[in-house]
Write a protein that holds these residues in place. Structure first.
Motif, PDB file in Angstrom:
ATOM      1  N   LEU A  76      12.484  13.477   2.957  1.00 55.73           N
ATOM      2  CA  LEU A  76      13.114  12.834   1.808  1.00 55.73           C
ATOM      3  C   LEU A  76      12.212  12.851   0.576  1.00 55.73           C
ATOM      4  CD1 LEU A  76      14.553   9.793   3.767  1.00 55.73           C
ATOM      5  CD2 LEU A  76      15.947  11.491   2.571  1.00 55.73           C
ATOM      6  N   ALA A  77      10.942  12.482   0.775  1.00 61.47           N
ATOM      7  CA  ALA A  77      10.022  12.335  -0.358  1.00 61.47           C
ATOM      8  C   ALA A  77       9.672  13.676  -0.998  1.00 61.47           C
ATOM      9  CB  ALA A  77       8.746  11.615   0.072  1.00 61.47           C
ATOM     10  N   THR A  78       9.745  14.765  -0.245  1.00 65.96           N
ATOM     11  CA  THR A  78       9.470  16.083  -0.824  1.00 65.96           C
ATOM     12  C   THR A  78      10.715  16.704  -1.451  1.00 65.96           C
ATOM     13  OG1 THR A  78       9.797  17.115   1.359  1.00 65.96           O
ATOM     14  CG2 THR A  78       7.522  16.610   0.701  1.00 65.96           C
ATOM     15  N   ARG A  79      11.838  15.980  -1.375  1.00 62.11           N
ATOM     16  CA  ARG A  79      13.089  16.442  -1.998  1.00 62.11           C
ATOM     17  C   ARG A  79      13.723  15.270  -2.744  1.00 62.11           C
ATOM     18  NH1 ARG A  79      12.049  18.460   2.820  1.00 62.11           N
ATOM     19  NH2 ARG A  79      12.274  20.696   3.210  1.00 62.11           N
ATOM     20  N   PRO A  80      12.993  14.642  -3.652  1.00 70.21           N
ATOM     21  CA  PRO A  80      13.516  13.441  -4.320  1.00 70.21           C
ATOM     22  C   PRO A  80      14.729  13.747  -5.188  1.00 70.21           C
ATOM     23  CG  PRO A  80      11.533  14.217  -5.427  1.00 70.21           C
ATOM     24  CD  PRO A  80      11.681  15.044  -4.177  1.00 70.21           C
ATOM     25  N   TYR A 102      22.160  11.027   2.170  1.00 70.02           N
ATOM     26  CA  TYR A 102      21.161  10.110   1.639  1.00 70.02           C
ATOM     27  C   TYR A 102      20.434  10.768   0.473  1.00 70.02           C
ATOM     28  CZ  TYR A 102      21.975   7.665   6.018  1.00 70.02           C
ATOM     29  OH  TYR A 102      22.568   7.008   7.064  1.00 70.02           O
ATOM     30  N   ILE A 103      19.876   9.917  -0.409  1.00 67.65           N
ATOM     31  CA  ILE A 103      19.095  10.413  -1.535  1.00 67.65           C
ATOM     32  C   ILE A 103      17.861   9.539  -1.713  1.00 67.65           C
ATOM     33  CG2 ILE A 103      20.402   9.043  -3.224  1.00 67.65           C
ATOM     34  CD1 ILE A 103      20.048  11.441  -5.171  1.00 67.65           C
ATOM     35  N   PHE A 104      16.717  10.175  -1.905  1.00 69.39           N
ATOM     36  CA  PHE A 104      15.467   9.473  -2.147  1.00 69.39           C
ATOM     37  C   PHE A 104      15.376   9.283  -3.656  1.00 69.39           C
ATOM     38  CE2 PHE A 104      10.801   8.958  -2.184  1.00 69.39           C
ATOM     39  CZ  PHE A 104      10.655   8.104  -1.102  1.00 69.39           C
ATOM     40  N   SER A 105      15.589   8.051  -4.113  1.00 72.09           N
ATOM     41  CA  SER A 105      15.839   7.830  -5.532  1.00 72.09           C
ATOM     42  C   SER A 105      14.616   7.670  -6.426  1.00 72.09           C
ATOM     43  CB  SER A 105      16.751   6.605  -5.701  1.00 72.09           C
ATOM     44  OG  SER A 105      16.097   5.434  -5.234  1.00 72.09           O
ATOM     45  N   PRO A 106      13.453   7.166  -5.956  1.00 66.37           N
ATOM     46  CA  PRO A 106      12.350   6.936  -6.904  1.00 66.37           C
ATOM     47  C   PRO A 106      11.681   8.235  -7.358  1.00 66.37           C
ATOM     48  CG  PRO A 106      11.614   6.453  -4.690  1.00 66.37           C
ATOM     49  CD  PRO A 106      13.098   6.718  -4.602  1.00 66.37           C
ATOM     50  N   GLU A 107      10.940   8.118  -8.451  1.00 66.12           N
ATOM     51  CA  GLU A 107      10.110   9.229  -8.902  1.00 66.12           C
ATOM     52  C   GLU A 107       8.951   9.410  -7.923  1.00 66.12           C
ATOM     53  OE1 GLU A 107       7.361  10.595 -12.733  1.00 66.12           O
ATOM     54  OE2 GLU A 107       8.420   8.670 -12.749  1.00 66.12           O
ATOM     55  N   VAL A 108       8.662  10.635  -7.572  1.00 63.47           N
ATOM     56  CA  VAL A 108       7.582  10.949  -6.642  1.00 63.47           C
ATOM     57  C   VAL A 108       6.539  11.770  -7.394  1.00 63.47           C
ATOM     58  CG1 VAL A 108       6.922  12.081  -4.486  1.00 63.47           C
ATOM     59  CG2 VAL A 108       9.137  10.924  -4.660  1.00 63.47           C
ATOM     60  N   THR A 109       5.300  11.331  -7.315  1.00 65.41           N
ATOM     61  CA  THR A 109       4.206  12.068  -7.962  1.00 65.41           C
ATOM     62  C   THR A 109       3.222  12.538  -6.910  1.00 65.41           C
ATOM     63  OG1 THR A 109       2.947  10.046  -8.377  1.00 65.41           O
ATOM     64  CG2 THR A 109       4.430  10.786 -10.109  1.00 65.41           C
ATOM     65  N   GLN A 110       2.605  13.679  -7.177  1.00 60.88           N
ATOM     66  CA  GLN A 110       1.614  14.219  -6.246  1.00 60.88           C
ATOM     67  C   GLN A 110       0.215  13.814  -6.684  1.00 60.88           C
ATOM     68  OE1 GLN A 110       2.228  18.296  -5.193  1.00 60.88           O
ATOM     69  NE2 GLN A 110       0.115  18.593  -4.509  1.00 60.88           N
ATOM     70  N   GLN A 111      -0.573  13.366  -5.716  1.00 62.78           N
ATOM     71  CA  GLN A 111      -1.943  12.939  -6.009  1.00 62.78           C
ATOM     72  C   GLN A 111      -2.949  13.979  -5.549  1.00 62.78           C
ATOM     73  OE1 GLN A 111      -2.399   8.975  -4.355  1.00 62.78           O
ATOM     74  NE2 GLN A 111      -1.511   8.066  -6.187  1.00 62.78           N
TER      75      GLN A 111
END
Length: 238
Positions: free
Chosen positions: A171-175, A229-238
């Protein structure tokens, strides 16, 4: 590839224990067999076990209770077996932390395939992260793919099963992209959903209880009606 992997079979039926021990050994696994929960606990304490194949119906402490204890102790992944093939039993097993579920009678080849799929999801620290990514951040959480761990906004580790971790990574890698149940099963397990396969729904529910401020009104993993389902928040890479 499988030579160093150690499986623990927990079943009160000696014939099944012997059959699975021989069959899995032929596929290159090291195998230990236990007849009940007491033996299972002793072997888990004394040996380095990579995966447990656990029967639901056991004398004394049953498989559900034992699976719950394995999860609470941060133990190895669990593939649960049961002669009770009803959806409710499978969902209950997944709810308490089993990584996969196989109803009896089963084809041993399918069990091997399920074991391999679960073990593929359990990478050791330092393995190549999914999609070449490192740590992903969202809503104060940090998902470290190299270490296979999730920390909450306070820096505490969130305990995830192998299945929950793989689902969160998917999910998090396909926000902000709608993923159907079939999509998620294909991504995490390499197979399509059966017509009554609700395992993704169960794991989504468990994930929500662990990361959502209000699991009853999810803001991170949202349901899309008739879509998935959808992973809705913004995801940033660290």
């Amino acid at each position: 590839m499988t030579e160093s992997l150690h499986l623990l079979i927990v079943d009160d039926d000696r014939e099944i224990r012997d059959l699975l021990t021989r069959y899995l050994a032929r596929h290159g696994y090291r195998v230990t067999a236990a007849k009940d929960g007491q033996e299972m606990r002793r072997y888990l304490a004394d040996r380095n076990i990579d995966l447990v194949v656990l029967d639901l119906m056991l004398p004394g402490e049953d498989g559900l209770s034992l699976c719950r204890a394995i999860r609470a102790d941060g133990g190895p992944p669990v593939v649960m077996l049961s002669a009770m093939g009803e959806d409710a039993d499978r969902i209950l097993g997944l709810e308490i932390g089993a990584d996969d579920y196989l109803p009896k009678p089963f084809n041993p080849r399918e069990l091997v395939a399920r074991i391999k799929a679960v073990l593929r999801r359990v990478q050791t620290p330092g393995a190549t992260p999914v999609n070449g990514a490192g740590a992903l951040a969202f809503c104060g959480y940090v998902l470290d793919q190299a270490q296979r761990r999730l920390t909450d906004p306070q820096g505490a580790e969130v305990t995830l099963t192998a299945g929950e971790y793989e689902l969160l990574v998917a999910l998090a890698t396909r926000p902000r992209r709608v993923l159907s149940r079939d999509d998620l099963l294909e991504i995490t397990r390499g197979r399509s959903a059966g017509p009554f396969d609700r395992s993704i729904d169960v794991q989504i529910s468990r994930l929500r209880r662990k990361i959502e401020p209000d699991p009853a009104d999810p803001a991170i993993i949202k349901t899309v009606r008739s879509g998935g389902y959808i992973f809705s928040p913004e995801v940033t890479q660290q």
